[in-house]
Design a protein around this motif. Structure first.
Motif, PDB file in Angstrom:
ATOM      1  N   ALA A 107      79.470  25.091  44.474  1.00 38.40           N
ATOM      2  CA  ALA A 107      78.731  25.122  43.206  1.00 38.40           C
ATOM      3  C   ALA A 107      78.956  23.846  42.406  1.00 38.40           C
ATOM      4  O   ALA A 107      80.099  23.396  42.256  1.00 38.40           O
ATOM      5  CB  ALA A 107      79.148  26.336  42.391  1.00 38.40           C
ATOM      6  N   GLU A 108      77.865  23.262  41.930  1.00 35.95           N
ATOM      7  CA  GLU A 108      77.838  22.072  41.075  1.00 35.95           C
ATOM      8  C   GLU A 108      78.218  20.781  41.798  1.00 35.95           C
ATOM      9  O   GLU A 108      78.251  19.718  41.179  1.00 35.95           O
ATOM     10  CB  GLU A 108      78.715  22.248  39.826  1.00 35.95           C
ATOM     11  N   ARG A 112      77.320  17.678  43.850  1.00 32.70           N
ATOM     12  CA  ARG A 112      76.090  16.943  44.128  1.00 32.70           C
ATOM     13  C   ARG A 112      76.107  16.355  45.535  1.00 32.70           C
ATOM     14  O   ARG A 112      77.070  15.710  45.937  1.00 32.70           O
ATOM     15  CB  ARG A 112      75.908  15.796  43.136  1.00 32.70           C
ATOM     16  N   VAL A 160      74.247  21.086  44.948  1.00 34.35           N
ATOM     17  CA  VAL A 160      73.141  20.566  44.147  1.00 34.35           C
ATOM     18  C   VAL A 160      72.592  19.350  44.878  1.00 34.35           C
ATOM     19  O   VAL A 160      73.304  18.360  45.063  1.00 34.35           O
ATOM     20  CB  VAL A 160      73.636  20.141  42.741  1.00 34.35           C
ATOM     21  N   LEU A 166      76.404  32.198  43.610  1.00 35.82           N
ATOM     22  CA  LEU A 166      75.651  31.430  42.623  1.00 35.82           C
ATOM     23  C   LEU A 166      74.916  32.376  41.682  1.00 35.82           C
ATOM     24  O   LEU A 166      74.653  33.529  42.033  1.00 35.82           O
ATOM     25  CB  LEU A 166      74.615  30.530  43.315  1.00 35.82           C
ATOM     26  N   ASP A 210      72.338  30.178  36.338  1.00 38.25           N
ATOM     27  CA  ASP A 210      72.782  29.036  35.537  1.00 38.25           C
ATOM     28  C   ASP A 210      73.305  27.881  36.380  1.00 38.25           C
ATOM     29  O   ASP A 210      73.446  26.765  35.869  1.00 38.25           O
ATOM     30  CB  ASP A 210      73.869  29.475  34.546  1.00 38.25           C
ATOM     31  N   ASN A 211      73.612  28.139  37.636  1.00 40.06           N
ATOM     32  CA  ASN A 211      74.066  27.055  38.513  1.00 40.06           C
ATOM     33  C   ASN A 211      72.913  26.105  38.808  1.00 40.06           C
ATOM     34  O   ASN A 211      71.750  26.514  38.884  1.00 40.06           O
ATOM     35  CB  ASN A 211      74.602  27.619  39.826  1.00 40.06           C
ATOM     36  N   LEU A 212      73.253  24.839  39.004  1.00 39.94           N
ATOM     37  CA  LEU A 212      72.223  23.848  39.295  1.00 39.94           C
ATOM     38  C   LEU A 212      71.755  23.952  40.746  1.00 39.94           C
ATOM     39  O   LEU A 212      72.539  24.219  41.652  1.00 39.94           O
ATOM     40  CB  LEU A 212      72.746  22.437  39.031  1.00 39.94           C
ATOM     41  N   ALA A 237      68.635  17.826  35.318  1.00 38.57           N
ATOM     42  CA  ALA A 237      69.311  18.891  36.066  1.00 38.57           C
ATOM     43  C   ALA A 237      68.462  20.160  36.033  1.00 38.57           C
ATOM     44  O   ALA A 237      68.107  20.651  34.964  1.00 38.57           O
ATOM     45  CB  ALA A 237      70.682  19.161  35.462  1.00 38.57           C
ATOM     46  N   ALA A 279      68.182  24.102  37.007  1.00 39.20           N
ATOM     47  CA  ALA A 279      68.995  25.276  37.334  1.00 39.20           C
ATOM     48  C   ALA A 279      68.214  26.272  38.189  1.00 39.20           C
ATOM     49  O   ALA A 279      66.975  26.306  38.170  1.00 39.20           O
ATOM     50  CB  ALA A 279      69.493  25.943  36.058  1.00 39.20           C
TER      51      ALA A 279
END
Length: 263
Positions: free
Chosen positions: A69-70, A72, A96, A160, A163-165, A182, A184
């Motif tokens: 999560a999050e 990149r 992401v 996930l 709100d997670n990207l 970004a 979501a």
């Protein structure tokens, strides 16, 4: 009267579950119609089942390299069926994705890699030598199949929520430096479902994916067909002449396409 119009336009109560994200809705389709064609590229095709299994295997490889999560993951690859595998794999791993156009100048690519705080670059060995690689950035070439082809083809369990990207997309930079936007999962899945409803997309449809993956609008062009059982025809890295585009649209029974206005 204006308030009434806004109320009619408000679809915030539309019937979708925020618990099912785009890559999960795709996996649902893959279970329902595993043999249906999902992606067409040149003479290559991938069925829903094949695309789902390949994305799962690559997702496990990404997780083993710290993706979650999050985190990149920059994607700089030629236009191909494999790029669909890459996008879905990053989402399935919980990461992401940051799409990069390999035709961009090196300075711009370097800026996007550094500004997005990408921790891993997913690329292809044919283009890797052309890319700027910041210090400390890990690189994985998707065509080095021994790195990931032996992984499990079951979906990883990435926790996930809305709100997670899902991805970070960069603006053109026409008013200064490009800015990372970004996106979501929650708003994304709402938009993709609404797009499919508006276009009445179904299994008999085929979308021609024509624009650069570095352009935000291009991502609904592969997501909404793949959650509605349709197929996606991906243009290669050459800019097709109008006559060739017309020929390919008829050959592959394209029912949806989005073009830059000047084209």
């Amino acid at each position: 009267e204006q308030q009434h119009i806004l109320h009619l336009w408000d679809r915030s109560d539309a019937g979708f579950s925020a618990q099912r994200l785009v890559h999960e809705l795709f996996a649902d389709r893959a279970r329902e119609t595993p043999d249906a064609v999902a992606v067409k590229f040149d003479t290559q095709t991938l069925t829903y089942g094949e695309l789902d299994r390949q994305a799962n295997r690559l997702a496990h490889a990404l997780i083993a390299r710290g993706v979650g999560a999050e985190v990149r993951v920059a994607i700089a690859m030629p236009r191909s069926a494999e790029i669909m595998v890459a996008f879905l794999a990053v989402m399935k791993a919980g990461g992401v994705y940051v799409p990069l156009d390999i035709e961009y100048p090196r300075d711009r690519l370097l800026y996007m890699l550094e500004d997005s705080c990408a921790q891993l670059l997913l690329t292809h060995s044919t283009v890797q030598p052309r890319l700027p690689i910041p210090d400390g950035l890990h690189v994985l070439a998707i065509d080095h199949t021994p790195l990931w082809s032996d992984n499990r083809d079951t979906a990883p369990n990435a926790a996930l929520d809305g709100d997670n990207l899902a991805y970070v997309i960069y603006t053109s930079g026409s008013t200064g430096m490009p800015k990372g936007v970004a996106v979501a999962h929650g708003p994304l899945v709402a938009h993709i479902i609404a797009t499919g409803e508006r276009y009445e997309t179904g299994p008999t449809d085929c979308e021609l994916h024509f624009m650069s993956f570095a352009f935000d609008g291009s991502h609904e062009g592969w997501m909404h067909p793949l959650i509605n059982g349709a197929s996606v025809l991906i243009r290669d890295d050459s800019l097709w002449l109008p006559e060739y585009t017309y020929e390919q649209m008829h050959r592959h029974h394209v029912t949806m396409a989005v073009f830059p206005p000047v084209y």
